[in-house]
Design a protein around this motif. Structure first.
Motif, mmCIF file in Angstrom:
data_model
loop_
_atom_site.group_PDB
_atom_site.id
_atom_site.type_symbol
_atom_site.label_atom_id
_atom_site.label_comp_id
_atom_site.label_asym_id
_atom_site.label_seq_id
_atom_site.Cartn_x
_atom_site.Cartn_y
_atom_site.Cartn_z
ATOM 1 N N LEU A 57 43.408 35.680 30.701
ATOM 2 C CA LEU A 57 43.449 34.655 31.924
ATOM 3 C C LEU A 57 42.763 33.350 31.466
ATOM 4 N N HIS A 58 43.273 32.188 31.574
ATOM 5 C CA HIS A 58 42.334 31.039 31.374
ATOM 6 C C HIS A 58 42.489 29.893 32.427
ATOM 7 N N GLY A 59 43.118 30.249 33.285
ATOM 8 C CA GLY A 59 43.184 29.341 34.566
ATOM 9 C C GLY A 59 43.985 29.632 35.574
ATOM 10 N N LEU A 60 43.901 29.135 36.993
ATOM 11 C CA LEU A 60 44.596 29.183 38.132
ATOM 12 C C LEU A 60 44.890 27.961 38.737
ATOM 13 N N HIS A 61 46.014 27.907 39.435
ATOM 14 C CA HIS A 61 46.473 26.638 40.074
ATOM 15 C C HIS A 61 47.259 27.060 41.200
ATOM 16 N N GLY A 238 28.282 37.105 39.370
ATOM 17 C CA GLY A 238 29.346 37.232 40.166
ATOM 18 C C GLY A 238 29.622 36.984 41.464
ATOM 19 N N VAL A 239 28.517 36.049 42.186
ATOM 20 C CA VAL A 239 28.474 35.827 43.421
ATOM 21 C C VAL A 239 29.382 34.474 43.578
ATOM 22 N N PRO A 257 32.668 40.235 37.814
ATOM 23 C CA PRO A 257 32.847 39.291 36.243
ATOM 24 C C PRO A 257 34.341 38.865 36.052
ATOM 25 N N VAL A 258 34.517 37.752 36.936
ATOM 26 C CA VAL A 258 36.087 37.199 36.964
ATOM 27 C C VAL A 258 36.232 35.929 35.876
ATOM 28 N N GLU A 259 37.422 35.891 35.654
ATOM 29 C CA GLU A 259 37.803 34.895 34.399
ATOM 30 C C GLU A 259 38.019 33.549 34.902
ATOM 31 N N ALA A 260 38.530 33.437 36.076
ATOM 32 C CA ALA A 260 39.144 32.263 36.536
ATOM 33 C C ALA A 260 38.985 32.174 37.991
ATOM 34 N N LEU A 261 38.899 30.798 38.433
ATOM 35 C CA LEU A 261 38.465 30.464 40.086
ATOM 36 C C LEU A 261 39.817 29.609 40.543
ATOM 37 N N LEU A 262 39.958 29.530 41.513
ATOM 38 C CA LEU A 262 41.101 28.690 42.348
ATOM 39 C C LEU A 262 40.541 28.255 43.778
ATOM 40 N N ALA A 263 39.958 27.161 43.911
ATOM 41 C CA ALA A 263 39.777 26.624 45.315
ATOM 42 C C ALA A 263 40.940 26.325 45.930
ATOM 43 N N ALA A 271 39.928 34.174 43.092
ATOM 44 C CA ALA A 271 39.081 34.480 41.933
ATOM 45 C C ALA A 271 40.082 35.621 41.044
ATOM 46 N N ALA A 272 39.917 35.511 39.719
ATOM 47 C CA ALA A 272 40.932 36.694 39.107
ATOM 48 C C ALA A 272 40.319 37.218 37.726
ATOM 49 N N THR A 273 40.865 38.408 37.483
ATOM 50 C CA THR A 273 40.749 38.875 36.171
ATOM 51 C C THR A 273 42.059 39.081 35.766
#
Length: 281
Positions: A57-61, A238-239, A257-263, A271-273
């Motif tokens: 996983l490299h990114g979220l949208h 991880g907070v 320890p997630v890999e990507a974040l989406l506001a 957040a995701a792994t």
């Protein structure tokens, strides 16, 4: 395409970390609370399991219809409310960098061509205006592999992992050199460009040409801007944190320890792994 219904995946679990977990970004935004003493790595946020799991996983949208999209080693994937994952389009490119104009289907990606592609390596900047169903080479083809990308629809900022920042103000058609800054993640808002670095959160008001440290900000490793201009981040413990201005931050739950974040907005983030999608409220 399956849709993610915002704030309805599961009930929010209220958890205690080093300080009280707060709901949403406070309007008045009290002074930032430090998370230096937090050592928890297990997530306390509600989540769904991704089925099948992503290879990486490299990114979220967030698309215009509320669908959460994920950039992976083998193309773009849609994540449904129950965690089911579905390939979008036919591209199997390795999207090392993924960014989109918040709340729209306008996406940018960078990385390496997949097994079915004859495109030069690296891909440079790729552009999609239909939510990732089709992609068009835009610029820097065969030259740059952006590991971090961010945009607000007006400014596009990228980091290739080596030489510093590149900045575009014409939707990626042309680029100029930004600050010689190494950043793990960026966010772009009306208040400027924000960068998560090993030295802490940095802020630019001159289109990423120079940066200054944000005093007292948490040491973020992930960073994302919402369509309302609010910012979400995840720190090295991880907070999760949220801010309306980027200058003061409110501490939230532990996502681990997630890999990507989406506001999404001032009240919600994902957040995701490669195996789990977490909801932060």
């Amino acid at each position: 395409m399956a849709k993610v219904l915002l704030r309805r995946l599961t009930p929010v679990l209220v958890a205690a970390t080093a300080a009280a977990v707060l709901v949403g970004c406070s309007t008045s935004e009290p002074p930032t609370t430090t998370a230096e003493s937090v050592s928890a790595t297990e997530s306390t946020a509600p989540s769904v399991t991704l089925t099948p799991a992503l290879d990486h996983l490299h990114g979220l949208h967030l698309g215009a219809d509320g669908t959460v999209l994920a950039g992976s080693h083998t193309g773009l994937v849609a994540i449904a409310a129950d965690g089911r994952t579905t390939r979008i389009g036919t591209s199997d490119d390795d999207f090392m960098g993924l960014a989109g104009v918040p709340g729209t289907d306008h996406l940018f990606a960078s990385g390496h061509p997949g097994p079915s592609s004859s495109a030069p390596n690296p891909l440079g900047l790729m552009d999609s205006t239909d939510g990732g169903h089709t992609w068009t080479p835009t610029s820097l083809t065969g030259e740059v592999d952006f590991h971090a990308l961010a945009t607000d629809g007006k400014v596009l900022v990228g980091f290739d992992g080596t030489t510093g920042l590149l900045v575009s103000t014409d939707v990626g058609a042309s680029w100029s050199a930004g600050a010689p800054l190494a950043a793990a993640a960026f966010a772009v808002t009306d208040g400027g460009v924000w960068a998560a670095t090993a030295e802490g959160l940095q802020h630019s008001t001159d289109t990423a040409r120079t940066f200054t440290a944000v005093p007292g900000a948490p040491r973020l490793t992930l960073l994302s801007a919402a369509s309302d201009g609010s910012l979400w981040g995840v720190d090295s413990h991880g907070v999760a944190w949220c801010s309306r201005t980027g200058q003061t931050w409110v501490q939230h739950t532990v996502v681990g320890p997630v890999e990507a974040l989406l506001a999404v907005d001032a009240d919600t983030a994902y957040a995701a792994t490669s195996r789990q999608l977490y909801t932060i409220e």
